[in-house]
Write an enzyme that holds these catalytic residues in place. Structure first.
Site, PDB file in Angstrom:
ATOM      1  CG  HIS A  30      -0.425   0.163   2.527  1.00 18.43           C
ATOM      2  ND1 HIS A  30      -0.228  -0.885   3.394  1.00 18.43           N
ATOM      3  CD2 HIS A  30      -0.017   1.269   3.186  1.00 18.43           C
ATOM      4  CE1 HIS A  30       0.265  -0.429   4.525  1.00 18.43           C
ATOM      5  NE2 HIS A  30       0.407   0.875   4.425  1.00 18.43           N
TER       6      HIS A  30
ATOM      7  CG  ASP B 141       0.171  -4.163   2.899  1.00 19.27           C
ATOM      8  OD1 ASP B 141       0.208  -3.522   1.836  1.00 19.27           O
ATOM      9  OD2 ASP B 141       0.192  -3.626   4.019  1.00 19.27           O
TER      10      ASP B 141
ATOM     11  CB  SER C 149       3.381   1.660   5.972  1.00 21.86           C
ATOM     12  OG  SER C 149       2.156   1.547   6.612  1.00 21.86           O
TER      13      SER C 149
END
Length: 454
Positions: free
Chosen positions: A167, A197, A280
């Protein structure tokens, strides 16, 4: 899950498990806070922190203090003071772990082409202008869409390999990596996997300042200390480090696609190390300086709206290694498929539809087959529309998410036993997983449905 990303749009009032999204550069950064307090206070806090960190932390905390007792009281004017001459040398296992990895952690910048269409026009695109808008967007200049983190894990064949979250790079037209020293370099996408992911990028090896190594996430224990390294709120705070513990080594959370539809489940590491937007793709590191997880999401609030703190999640390193090795080799992850379209039985609350299924009233959980694609493993095994799948190789399947999770544990070519109800009759079928999900979608690309594929 900053899936297949992890997503905060959980259906059925699930807790708000929110991916730590890349930071959008349109938001202003919070002002820096000034820190006060004397160095004596710092020394005491540091010592207490070391003691809290574990029994061995005290042995690893060495300090040297050179101080004159009169330093704070010998000023010439009443009521004035001066700084004590205090020197502290802090050497803990976690500070060493940070030092070993800081040069391997990078910021990942997602660049996208922005449309030149006047966004203030409320009628743009309503009267056949879509094609012009898309053309304008394709010719637009690259602008920063968001930022995340990543970690360099290999330096081979003239390339530095970086793992980050899917993402973080999703929708990018170009990618840029900011190294620990602030150097900006272009990056190339090797492969991405929405389900897990994860994504792999490469940069020229001449820019690599350090590489990280992966540890065994299966060996983690609750209360074990860890640190999270990354770029919270963007590259302005690059290489920030937060410390916490392993809260739980295995948590099962739902994963969703870009439409917010639950597509599976993932087993993740829970930690109370602070994970914020921009973290992230950054590493979760243990006391041995090994990467044991890739930070991906946090729980922001419970299903009743209660604000939650200190609940972050990371993809276990053992899963990361398995996925990125496939991405480097194939550019994608190959997963098997049955070749069916399915929905959760629990969502079928229409009595008329349940009467068509003719299943026992006691059966409330499972996966309803809406349709079966031609020449697929499911059709070859005799599965039909309106069959209700309840188990895969003896493991209960109560939802589409569980079906996908169970299915992804197998490889193409494996044989599995599907337990299902056809009407009131409980049956089993032996299915050879001879096709991948991508093959099924390619063979049946003309069909469309709101249900999930399995």
């Amino acid at each position: 899950m900053d899936n297949n990303q992890f997503n905060n749009n959980e259906p059925n009032q699930q807790p708000n498990q929110r991916p730590v999204r890349p930071v959008n550069n349109g938001n202003g950064q919070p002002p820096r806070q000034k820190r006060g307090g004397g160095l004596w206070k710092i020394a005491v806090v540091a010592l207490v922190s070391a003691l809290i960190g574990g029994g061995v932390a005290y042995a690893g905390f060495s300090h040297q203090i050179s101080n004159q007792a009169s330093d704070t009281s010998s000023s010439s004017e009443p009521g004035t003071t001066q700084v004590s001459n205090v020197t502290i040398k802090n050497s803990t296992s976690m500070s060493k772990a940070f030092s070993k990895n800081k040069n391997a952690v990078v910021s990942v910048v997602n660049l996208q082409k922005q449309s030149n269409t006047d966004s203030s026009d409320p009628f743009a695109g309503l009267f056949g202008d879509d094609d012009d808008s898309k053309s304008s967007s394709s010719k637009g200049s690259l602008e920063e869409y968001g930022e995340g983190s990543g970690v360099i894990y290999a330096n081979q064949n003239g390339k530095g390999y970086i793992v980050t979250n899917y993402h973080v790079v999703e929708g990018s037209d170009s990618l840029q990596v900011i190294l620990s020293d602030g150097t900006k370099v272009s990056a190339k996408k090797v492969g991405t996997d929405e389900v897990s992911d994860l994504a792999v990028l490469t940069i020229d090896s001449k820019y690599v300042k350090g590489t990280a190594t992966f540890g065994n996430s299966d060996a983690l224990t609750p209360a074990e200390p860890v640190i999270a390294i990354g770029s919270p709120l963007g590259s302005e705070y690059a290489t920030s480090v937060t410390q916490g513990i392993i809260s739980a080594k295995s948590r099962t959370v739902d994963t969703t696609n870009s439409s917010g539809q639950t597509t599976g489940q993932a087993t993740v590491i829970q930690t109370d190390a602070a994970i914020n937007p921009g973290n992230s793709g950054g590493p979760l590191v243990n006391a041995e300086a090994q990467v044991v997880g890739i930070n991906s999401m946090k729980l922001a609030q419970s299903n009743d709206g209660t604000t939650v703190e200190g609940m972050g999640f990371a993809i276990p390193s053992n899963e990361v290694v398995k996925i990125i090795n496939q991405l480097v080799k194939n550019g994608k992850v190959v997963r098997p498929a049955l070749g069916v379209r399915v929905i959760d039985l629990s969502t079928v609350d229409n009595s008329r539809i349940r009467s068509q299924l003719k299943i026992p009233d006691s059966l409330t959980e499972g996966v309803v087959i809406g349709s079966v694609d031609k020449n697929t493993p499911a059709s070859n095994a005799g599965l039909k529309a309106y069959d209700v799948i309840t188990a895969l190789n003896g493991k209960a399947v109560n939802s589409v998410a569980q079906l996908h999770t169970a299915l992804y544990n197998f490889n193409v070519g494996d044989k599995v036993t599907v337990t299902y109800y056809r009407g009131s009759s409980k049956q089993t079928a032996s299915v050879t997983l001879s096709e991948t999900q991508s093959q099924v979608e390619k063979n049946n690309s003309s069909s469309s449905s709101s249900s999930s594929r399995g």
